[in-house]
Design an enzyme around this catalytic site. Structure first.
Site, PDB file in Angstrom:
ATOM      1  N   ASN A  75       0.859  -1.192   0.000  1.00 55.12           N
ATOM      2  CA  ASN A  75       0.000   0.000   0.000  1.00 55.12           C
ATOM      3  C   ASN A  75       0.892   1.238   0.000  1.00 55.12           C
ATOM      4  OD1 ASN A  75      -1.839   2.035   0.485  1.00 55.12           O
ATOM      5  ND2 ASN A  75      -2.192   1.471   2.638  1.00 55.12           N
ATOM      6  N   HIS A 134      -9.559   1.070   5.224  1.00 54.22           N
ATOM      7  CA  HIS A 134      -8.259   1.300   5.886  1.00 54.22           C
ATOM      8  C   HIS A 134      -8.472   2.240   7.066  1.00 54.22           C
ATOM      9  CE1 HIS A 134      -4.117   2.506   6.567  1.00 54.22           C
ATOM     10  NE2 HIS A 134      -3.752   1.440   5.868  1.00 54.22           N
ATOM     11  N   LYS A 169       0.078   4.268  -0.192  1.00 53.59           N
ATOM     12  CA  LYS A 169      -0.587   5.451   0.374  1.00 53.59           C
ATOM     13  C   LYS A 169      -0.410   6.644  -0.591  1.00 53.59           C
ATOM     14  CE  LYS A 169       0.432   3.598   4.902  1.00 53.59           C
ATOM     15  NZ  LYS A 169       0.153   3.750   6.307  1.00 53.59           N
ATOM     16  N   SER A 209       3.556  -1.968  10.380  1.00 58.74           N
ATOM     17  CA  SER A 209       5.012  -1.906  10.553  1.00 58.74           C
ATOM     18  C   SER A 209       5.724  -3.207  10.174  1.00 58.74           C
ATOM     19  CB  SER A 209       5.354  -1.473  11.984  1.00 58.74           C
ATOM     20  OG  SER A 209       4.865  -0.157  12.217  1.00 58.74           O
ATOM     21  N   GLU A 262      -6.841   4.644   8.113  1.00 60.91           N
ATOM     22  CA  GLU A 262      -6.616   6.069   7.802  1.00 60.91           C
ATOM     23  C   GLU A 262      -7.862   6.684   7.172  1.00 60.91           C
ATOM     24  OE1 GLU A 262      -2.958   5.593   5.632  1.00 60.91           O
ATOM     25  OE2 GLU A 262      -1.907   5.095   7.488  1.00 60.91           O
ATOM     26  N   GLY A 276       2.388   2.364  10.788  1.00 56.77           N
ATOM     27  CA  GLY A 276       3.323   3.479  10.601  1.00 56.77           C
ATOM     28  C   GLY A 276       4.005   3.918  11.887  1.00 56.77           C
ATOM     29  N   GLU A 279      -5.147  -5.148  10.839  1.00 55.23           N
ATOM     30  CA  GLU A 279      -4.147  -4.098  11.020  1.00 55.23           C
ATOM     31  C   GLU A 279      -4.446  -3.337  12.313  1.00 55.23           C
ATOM     32  OE1 GLU A 279      -2.241  -2.875   7.094  1.00 55.23           O
ATOM     33  OE2 GLU A 279      -3.987  -1.635   7.334  1.00 55.23           O
TER      34      GLU A 279
HETATM   35  C1  PEP Z   1      -0.750   0.185   6.010  1.00 52.63           C
HETATM   36  O1  PEP Z   1      -0.728   1.283   5.496  1.00 52.63           O
HETATM   37  O2  PEP Z   1      -1.699  -0.574   5.786  1.00 52.63           O
HETATM   38  C2  PEP Z   1       0.361  -0.200   6.881  1.00 52.63           C
HETATM   39  C3  PEP Z   1       0.328  -1.359   7.464  1.00 52.63           C
HETATM   40  O3  PEP Z   1       1.383   0.724   7.037  1.00 52.63           O
HETATM   41  P1  PEP Z   1       2.841   0.450   7.698  1.00 52.63           P
HETATM   42  O4  PEP Z   1       3.359  -0.855   7.107  1.00 52.63           O
HETATM   43  O5  PEP Z   1       3.663   1.614   7.290  1.00 52.63           O
HETATM   44  O6  PEP Z   1       2.629   0.329   9.171  1.00 52.63           O
END
Ligand code: PEP
Length: 261
Positions: free
Chosen positions: A11, A103, A13, A219, A105, A179, A173
């Site tokens: 992803n 997601h 973003k 992460s 976000e 992040g 997640e």
């Molecule tokens: C994500 O954006 O779904 C995600 C898991 O981000 P990160 O790997 O940067 O934590």
């Protein structure tokens, strides 16, 4: 390991314009070719921003790259007076297969509700797109309710009321791990994935629950991916930040080199 084909999903973003996207996909495909990545065994998908999709689609088709195209969101509507929205029908025309839905976000910054997410899953099913349904708890929810309660409630809402349930993927997640550099333990990821699978079996069917891939995200890096994928319950990873780094992402795609199954 289960018979479900692992999915490594990147992803991006809101990063990389369409020219940078072409450069990254070219480098990624060379890097994976160099290490003889077996795409039949481990599927690799990239999720660029909307404005990059046409360029990446053209590159994938012209160079016959074995990468699978995904989008980061879609509209719950098909067409009409919805300024700024992008329809599932448009994504399908660009040979998009997967669409991230729900997601954290988008739940947080765009106030997406469980109802919106249910409608977006319906839009995916209608346009033959495979939703990657994201679920996860905040730190506060983890402390108050444990790890699985919120993800199960969110997934139940996303799958509610569909006349027919087509293929979908679930991404667990934890919000506190996205992040932040903090990761769930592999035991926690496996435990939540197991409970999510159980809930799919109760809400939809045993067949669908055993065929559905459940990913971990938050992460993920090449140094920690093996722990998550050592479990039968976890069928891949959704990767944010590390998907923009060719060496890291290639290392994640090669997780089997580090896992003793
Ligand atoms: C994500 O954006 O779904 C995600 C898991 O981000 P990160 O790997 O940067 O934590």
């Amino acid at each position: 390991m289960s018979e479900r084909k692992p999915l490594i999903a990147g992803n991006w973003k809101m990063n990389l314009d369409h020219q940078q996207a072409i450069a990254l996909v070219q480098k990624l495909s060379w890097a994976l070719k160099d290490v003889s990545h077996d795409f039949d065994k481990v599927e690799v998908s990239v999720f660029p921003p909307y404005t990059d999709l046409r360029s990446v689609q053209t590159l994938i088709e012209a160079d016959k790259l074995p990468l699978v195209l995904g989008a980061q969101d879609l509209s719950k509507f098909d067409s009409g007076a919805y300024t700024g929205e992008v329809s599932g029908a448009f994504l399908k025309k660009l040979a998009v297969k997967y669409v991230i839905v729900g997601h954290s976000e988008r739940r947080q910054h765009h106030n997406e509700t469980d109802e919106d997410i249910q409608a977006k899953v319906a839009a995916c099913f209608k346009h033959n797109l495979v939703p990657v349904i994201c679920v996860g708890e905040t730190l506060e929810e983890l402390e108050e309710q444990g790890a699985a309660a919120v993800p199960i409630r969110q997934l139940t809402a996303a799958l509610a009321g569909h006349k027919e349930v087509n293929e979908f993927v679930v991404a667990y997640e934890p919000v506190w791990a996205i992040g932040t550099g903090k990761v769930a333990t592999s035991e926690q990821a496996a435990e939540v994935a197991k409970k999510l699978r159980q809930s799919i079996s109760e809400q939809v069917s045993i067949e669908v629950s055993s065929a559905t891939r459940i990913l971990y995200g938050g992460s993920v890096k090449s140094s920690n991916v093996a722990g998550f994928l050592a479990s039968e319950e976890v069928d891949g990873v959704l990767v944010g930040g590390a998907s923009l780094d060719i060496d890291e992402f290639t290392g994640i795609c090669r997780f089997q080199k580090h896992v003793t199954l």
